[in-house]
Motif scaffolding. Structure first.
Motif, mmCIF file in Angstrom:
data_model
loop_
_atom_site.group_PDB
_atom_site.id
_atom_site.type_symbol
_atom_site.label_atom_id
_atom_site.label_comp_id
_atom_site.label_asym_id
_atom_site.label_seq_id
_atom_site.Cartn_x
_atom_site.Cartn_y
_atom_site.Cartn_z
ATOM 1 N N GLY A 1 3.523 24.387 0.231
ATOM 2 C CA GLY A 1 4.657 24.779 1.059
ATOM 3 C C GLY A 1 4.586 24.292 2.492
ATOM 4 N N SER A 2 3.439 23.807 2.906
ATOM 5 C CA SER A 2 3.278 23.346 4.287
ATOM 6 C C SER A 2 3.946 21.993 4.497
ATOM 7 N N GLU A 3 4.518 21.821 5.680
ATOM 8 C CA GLU A 3 5.078 20.538 6.074
ATOM 9 C C GLU A 3 4.212 19.876 7.145
ATOM 10 N N ASP A 4 3.051 20.452 7.389
ATOM 11 C CA ASP A 4 2.116 19.946 8.387
ATOM 12 C C ASP A 4 1.221 18.893 7.720
ATOM 13 N N LEU A 5 1.699 17.642 7.726
ATOM 14 C CA LEU A 5 1.014 16.560 7.032
ATOM 15 C C LEU A 5 0.503 15.512 8.006
ATOM 16 N N GLU A 6 -0.620 14.919 7.660
ATOM 17 C CA GLU A 6 -1.186 13.814 8.421
ATOM 18 C C GLU A 6 -1.124 12.569 7.535
ATOM 19 N N LEU A 7 -0.431 11.526 7.998
ATOM 20 C CA LEU A 7 -0.358 10.286 7.219
ATOM 21 C C LEU A 7 -1.724 9.615 7.217
ATOM 22 N N ILE A 8 -2.195 9.239 6.035
ATOM 23 C CA ILE A 8 -3.514 8.617 5.930
ATOM 24 C C ILE A 8 -3.464 7.212 5.338
ATOM 25 N N ALA A 9 -2.346 6.814 4.760
ATOM 26 C CA ALA A 9 -2.207 5.462 4.204
ATOM 27 C C ALA A 9 -0.729 5.103 4.125
ATOM 28 N N GLY A 10 -0.483 3.803 4.177
ATOM 29 C CA GLY A 10 0.877 3.328 4.006
ATOM 30 C C GLY A 10 1.555 2.848 5.270
ATOM 31 N N GLN A 11 0.885 2.942 6.405
ATOM 32 C CA GLN A 11 1.478 2.487 7.661
ATOM 33 C C GLN A 11 0.920 1.136 8.110
ATOM 34 N N GLN A 12 -0.076 0.635 7.410
ATOM 35 C CA GLN A 12 -0.763 -0.557 7.870
ATOM 36 C C GLN A 12 0.012 -1.851 7.626
ATOM 37 N N LEU A 13 -0.299 -2.804 8.447
ATOM 38 C CA LEU A 13 0.167 -4.175 8.292
ATOM 39 C C LEU A 13 -0.994 -5.018 8.770
ATOM 40 N N LYS A 14 -1.696 -5.640 7.835
ATOM 41 C CA LYS A 14 -2.860 -6.408 8.262
ATOM 42 C C LYS A 14 -3.096 -7.608 7.357
ATOM 43 N N ILE A 15 -3.742 -8.585 7.928
ATOM 44 C CA ILE A 15 -4.157 -9.758 7.165
ATOM 45 C C ILE A 15 -5.447 -9.374 6.465
ATOM 46 N N ARG A 16 -5.393 -9.282 5.146
ATOM 47 C CA ARG A 16 -6.587 -8.879 4.388
ATOM 48 C C ARG A 16 -7.547 -10.042 4.243
ATOM 49 N N GLN A 17 -7.019 -11.237 3.900
ATOM 50 C CA GLN A 17 -7.881 -12.395 3.781
ATOM 51 C C GLN A 17 -7.073 -13.677 3.892
ATOM 52 N N MET A 18 -7.809 -14.755 4.107
ATOM 53 C CA MET A 18 -7.205 -16.069 4.259
ATOM 54 C C MET A 18 -8.137 -17.077 3.603
ATOM 55 N N GLU A 19 -7.570 -17.980 2.827
ATOM 56 C CA GLU A 19 -8.360 -19.020 2.156
ATOM 57 C C GLU A 19 -8.014 -20.365 2.786
ATOM 58 N N VAL A 20 -9.032 -21.105 3.173
ATOM 59 C CA VAL A 20 -8.831 -22.417 3.776
ATOM 60 C C VAL A 20 -9.517 -23.492 2.947
ATOM 61 N N VAL A 21 -9.066 -24.734 3.146
ATOM 62 C CA VAL A 21 -9.704 -25.883 2.463
ATOM 63 C C VAL A 21 -10.145 -26.894 3.490
ATOM 64 N N ILE B 1 0.859 -1.191 0.000
ATOM 65 C CA ILE B 1 0.000 0.000 0.000
ATOM 66 C C ILE B 1 0.894 1.240 0.000
ATOM 67 N N PRO B 2 0.743 2.094 -1.019
ATOM 68 C CA PRO B 2 1.584 3.293 -1.083
ATOM 69 C C PRO B 2 1.270 4.278 0.047
ATOM 70 N N GLY B 3 2.273 5.073 0.382
ATOM 71 C CA GLY B 3 2.105 6.088 1.407
ATOM 72 C C GLY B 3 1.346 7.290 0.876
ATOM 73 N N GLN B 4 0.433 7.799 1.676
ATOM 74 C CA GLN B 4 -0.311 9.021 1.330
ATOM 75 C C GLN B 4 -0.454 9.875 2.577
ATOM 76 N N ALA B 5 -0.493 11.166 2.350
ATOM 77 C CA ALA B 5 -0.674 12.123 3.445
ATOM 78 C C ALA B 5 -1.661 13.197 3.024
ATOM 79 N N ARG B 6 -2.265 13.825 4.013
ATOM 80 C CA ARG B 6 -3.175 14.948 3.777
ATOM 81 C C ARG B 6 -2.526 16.183 4.384
ATOM 82 N N CYS B 7 -2.504 17.236 3.598
ATOM 83 C CA CYS B 7 -1.968 18.504 4.083
ATOM 84 C C CYS B 7 -2.994 19.139 5.014
ATOM 85 N N LEU B 8 -2.570 19.452 6.220
ATOM 86 C CA LEU B 8 -3.482 20.053 7.190
ATOM 87 C C LEU B 8 -3.683 21.548 6.932
ATOM 88 N N ALA B 9 -2.868 22.118 6.068
ATOM 89 C CA ALA B 9 -3.020 23.541 5.749
ATOM 90 C C ALA B 9 -4.034 23.757 4.628
#
Length: 109
Positions: free
Chosen positions: A89-109, A64-72
């Motif tokens: 020009g603002s450096e006041d950013l809020e990270l909104i994607a790219g920090q996750q680590l999760k199990i999205r799905q699992m397939e069983v038989v 998942i690529p990193g994304q941020a939202r400018c708070l300004a």
């Protein structure tokens, strides 16, 4: 190498949730800003899965690529590191994607 403990946890969670069934496939989401190396997870996964219900399962990793939202100004921008500067020009950013680590799905038989 924290990837070994992460892979071990993923295998443990999947085996537990499979309730005795064989796990055929596991899909993980790994954010580019999570400081987790996908190739290391891939290697460690097979080692950790040995002699469990997860042994032989295919591991799919979705980065998942990193994304941020400018708070300004409210703009959304792609980031490759957990900091940056918006076009306004603002450096006041809020990270909104790219920090996750999760199990999205699992397939069983």
């Amino acid at each position: 190498m924290h990837e070994l403990s992460i892979a071990s946890s993923v295998v443990e969670i999947c085996a537990e949730q499979a309730h005795g069934a064989r796990v055929r496939r596991v899909t993980l989401e790994i954010g580019q800003l999570s400081a987790v190396m996908p190739e290391a997870i891939r290697f460690c996964f097979d080692v950790c899965a040995k002699d469990t219900a997860v042994e032989g399962a295919t591991l799919e990793i979705v980065e998942i690529p990193g994304q941020a939202r400018c708070l300004a100004c409210g703009a959304t921008l792609d980031v490759e590191v957990p900091f940056g500067q918006c076009a306004c020009g603002s450096e006041d950013l809020e990270l909104i994607a790219g920090q996750q680590l999760k199990i999205r799905q699992m397939e069983v038989v």
